[in-house]
Design a protein around this motif. Sequence first.
Motif, PDB file in Angstrom:
ATOM      1  N   ASP A 217     -48.094 -31.404  67.159  1.00 33.37           N
ATOM      2  CA  ASP A 217     -48.617 -30.316  67.982  1.00 33.37           C
ATOM      3  C   ASP A 217     -47.475 -29.333  68.173  1.00 33.37           C
ATOM      4  OD1 ASP A 217     -51.106 -31.476  68.241  1.00 33.37           O
ATOM      5  OD2 ASP A 217     -50.669 -32.378  70.188  1.00 33.37           O
ATOM      6  N   CYS A 218     -47.596 -28.170  67.567  1.00 32.23           N
ATOM      7  CA  CYS A 218     -46.555 -27.144  67.654  1.00 32.23           C
ATOM      8  C   CYS A 218     -46.745 -26.353  68.953  1.00 32.23           C
ATOM      9  CB  CYS A 218     -46.636 -26.232  66.434  1.00 32.23           C
ATOM     10  SG  CYS A 218     -45.534 -24.818  66.502  1.00 32.23           S
ATOM     11  N   PRO A 219     -45.777 -26.401  69.875  1.00 31.21           N
ATOM     12  CA  PRO A 219     -45.936 -25.758  71.169  1.00 31.21           C
ATOM     13  C   PRO A 219     -45.568 -24.273  71.204  1.00 31.21           C
ATOM     14  CG  PRO A 219     -43.889 -26.955  71.141  1.00 31.21           C
ATOM     15  CD  PRO A 219     -44.559 -27.208  69.814  1.00 31.21           C
ATOM     16  N   ASP A 220     -44.881 -23.792  70.156  1.00 24.73           N
ATOM     17  CA  ASP A 220     -44.331 -22.444  70.229  1.00 24.73           C
ATOM     18  C   ASP A 220     -44.389 -21.742  68.865  1.00 24.73           C
ATOM     19  OD1 ASP A 220     -43.018 -20.220  71.246  1.00 24.73           O
ATOM     20  OD2 ASP A 220     -41.030 -21.089  70.993  1.00 24.73           O
ATOM     21  N   PRO A 221     -45.575 -21.236  68.475  1.00 27.49           N
ATOM     22  CA  PRO A 221     -45.682 -20.565  67.172  1.00 27.49           C
ATOM     23  C   PRO A 221     -44.779 -19.337  67.094  1.00 27.49           C
ATOM     24  CG  PRO A 221     -47.846 -20.903  68.179  1.00 27.49           C
ATOM     25  CD  PRO A 221     -46.828 -21.276  69.198  1.00 27.49           C
ATOM     26  N   PRO A 222     -44.307 -18.950  65.911  1.00 28.16           N
ATOM     27  CA  PRO A 222     -44.677 -19.524  64.616  1.00 28.16           C
ATOM     28  C   PRO A 222     -44.079 -20.908  64.424  1.00 28.16           C
ATOM     29  CG  PRO A 222     -42.969 -17.873  64.302  1.00 28.16           C
ATOM     30  CD  PRO A 222     -43.341 -17.841  65.768  1.00 28.16           C
ATOM     31  N   CYS A 223     -44.800 -21.742  63.688  1.00 26.94           N
ATOM     32  CA  CYS A 223     -44.413 -23.125  63.457  1.00 26.94           C
ATOM     33  C   CYS A 223     -43.759 -23.241  62.087  1.00 26.94           C
ATOM     34  CB  CYS A 223     -45.639 -24.021  63.517  1.00 26.94           C
ATOM     35  SG  CYS A 223     -46.643 -23.763  65.003  1.00 26.94           S
ATOM     36  N   HIS A 224     -42.576 -23.805  62.042  1.00 27.73           N
ATOM     37  CA  HIS A 224     -41.834 -23.997  60.795  1.00 27.73           C
ATOM     38  C   HIS A 224     -41.660 -25.498  60.603  1.00 27.73           C
ATOM     39  CE1 HIS A 224     -40.939 -19.722  60.626  1.00 27.73           C
ATOM     40  NE2 HIS A 224     -40.678 -19.803  61.928  1.00 27.73           N
ATOM     41  N   GLU A 225     -42.310 -26.038  59.584  1.00 29.77           N
ATOM     42  CA  GLU A 225     -42.319 -27.478  59.373  1.00 29.77           C
ATOM     43  C   GLU A 225     -41.626 -27.846  58.063  1.00 29.77           C
ATOM     44  OE1 GLU A 225     -43.453 -29.253  61.948  1.00 29.77           O
ATOM     45  OE2 GLU A 225     -43.972 -27.340  62.868  1.00 29.77           O
ATOM     46  N   THR A 226     -41.006 -29.013  58.053  1.00 28.67           N
ATOM     47  CA  THR A 226     -40.348 -29.553  56.869  1.00 28.67           C
ATOM     48  C   THR A 226     -40.779 -31.001  56.716  1.00 28.67           C
ATOM     49  OG1 THR A 226     -38.425 -28.126  57.214  1.00 28.67           O
ATOM     50  CG2 THR A 226     -38.122 -30.027  55.781  1.00 28.67           C
ATOM     51  N   ILE A 227     -41.293 -31.343  55.533  1.00 24.32           N
ATOM     52  CA  ILE A 227     -41.709 -32.717  55.268  1.00 24.32           C
ATOM     53  C   ILE A 227     -41.143 -33.169  53.924  1.00 24.32           C
ATOM     54  CG2 ILE A 227     -43.813 -32.553  56.658  1.00 24.32           C
ATOM     55  CD1 ILE A 227     -45.391 -32.237  54.044  1.00 24.32           C
ATOM     56  N   GLU A 228     -41.029 -34.471  53.760  1.00 26.96           N
ATOM     57  CA  GLU A 228     -40.604 -35.058  52.488  1.00 26.96           C
ATOM     58  C   GLU A 228     -41.854 -35.429  51.702  1.00 26.96           C
ATOM     59  OE1 GLU A 228     -37.485 -35.310  51.305  1.00 26.96           O
ATOM     60  OE2 GLU A 228     -36.834 -34.255  53.112  1.00 26.96           O
ATOM     61  N   ILE A 229     -41.914 -34.971  50.459  1.00 24.82           N
ATOM     62  CA  ILE A 229     -43.047 -35.277  49.598  1.00 24.82           C
ATOM     63  C   ILE A 229     -42.716 -36.549  48.814  1.00 24.82           C
ATOM     64  CG2 ILE A 229     -44.481 -34.460  47.686  1.00 24.82           C
ATOM     65  CD1 ILE A 229     -44.846 -32.845  50.273  1.00 24.82           C
ATOM     66  N   PRO A 230     -43.610 -37.545  48.848  1.00 23.23           N
ATOM     67  CA  PRO A 230     -43.353 -38.782  48.099  1.00 23.23           C
ATOM     68  C   PRO A 230     -43.587 -38.578  46.597  1.00 23.23           C
ATOM     69  CG  PRO A 230     -45.484 -38.889  49.152  1.00 23.23           C
ATOM     70  CD  PRO A 230     -44.840 -37.600  49.616  1.00 23.23           C
ATOM     71  N   ASP A 231     -43.330 -39.622  45.835  1.00 19.90           N
ATOM     72  CA  ASP A 231     -43.564 -39.601  44.391  1.00 19.90           C
ATOM     73  C   ASP A 231     -45.074 -39.704  44.161  1.00 19.90           C
ATOM     74  OD1 ASP A 231     -43.322 -39.650  41.667  1.00 19.90           O
ATOM     75  OD2 ASP A 231     -42.528 -41.683  41.569  1.00 19.90           O
ATOM     76  N   ALA A 232     -45.745 -38.568  44.194  1.00 22.10           N
ATOM     77  CA  ALA A 232     -47.204 -38.518  44.099  1.00 22.10           C
ATOM     78  C   ALA A 232     -47.635 -37.371  43.192  1.00 22.10           C
ATOM     79  CB  ALA A 232     -47.799 -38.372  45.491  1.00 22.10           C
ATOM     80  N   ILE A 233     -47.081 -37.321  41.988  1.00 17.35           N
ATOM     81  CA  ILE A 233     -47.373 -36.235  41.052  1.00 17.35           C
ATOM     82  C   ILE A 233     -48.875 -36.178  40.781  1.00 17.35           C
ATOM     83  CG2 ILE A 233     -46.991 -35.381  38.697  1.00 17.35           C
ATOM     84  CD1 ILE A 233     -44.238 -36.847  38.854  1.00 17.35           C
ATOM     85  N   GLY A 234     -49.434 -34.987  40.899  1.00 16.08           N
ATOM     86  CA  GLY A 234     -50.854 -34.778  40.656  1.00 16.08           C
ATOM     87  C   GLY A 234     -51.743 -34.995  41.862  1.00 16.08           C
ATOM     88  N   ALA A 235     -51.197 -35.521  42.949  1.00 17.90           N
ATOM     89  CA  ALA A 235     -51.983 -35.759  44.159  1.00 17.90           C
ATOM     90  C   ALA A 235     -52.293 -34.446  44.867  1.00 17.90           C
ATOM     91  CB  ALA A 235     -51.232 -36.704  45.094  1.00 17.90           C
TER      92      ALA A 235
END
Length: 91
Positions: free
Chosen positions: A41-59
């Motif tokens: 839940d982002c409390p203060d837009p704009p929201c800047h997110e960073t995630i790690e992408i797993p080994d899921a080529i084509g997903a």
Amino acid sequence: MEISTLSPPYANRTFRFSITDGTAPIEITVLINGRQIYSIDCPDPPCHETIEIPDAIGARLTITAKDARGEFVQQEFTIAASTDNSGFSTA
């Protein structure tokens, strides 16, 4: 509300995206092939997110966002193979 990113998601890499023009709080969910991998839940837009992408080529990577006014946006990506832009050969 808008979801934006500077590059597509690559397997085994960091993926960054932002959500702008929404009313706080903004509920953000990220799915890979329908399975939730991230939620905040982002409390203060704009929201800047960073995630790690797993080994899921084509997903299918799906980002959804819903703000306090009920506005909903969704964007889908296909996870690509990682590219090595270093200029060095691994052979």
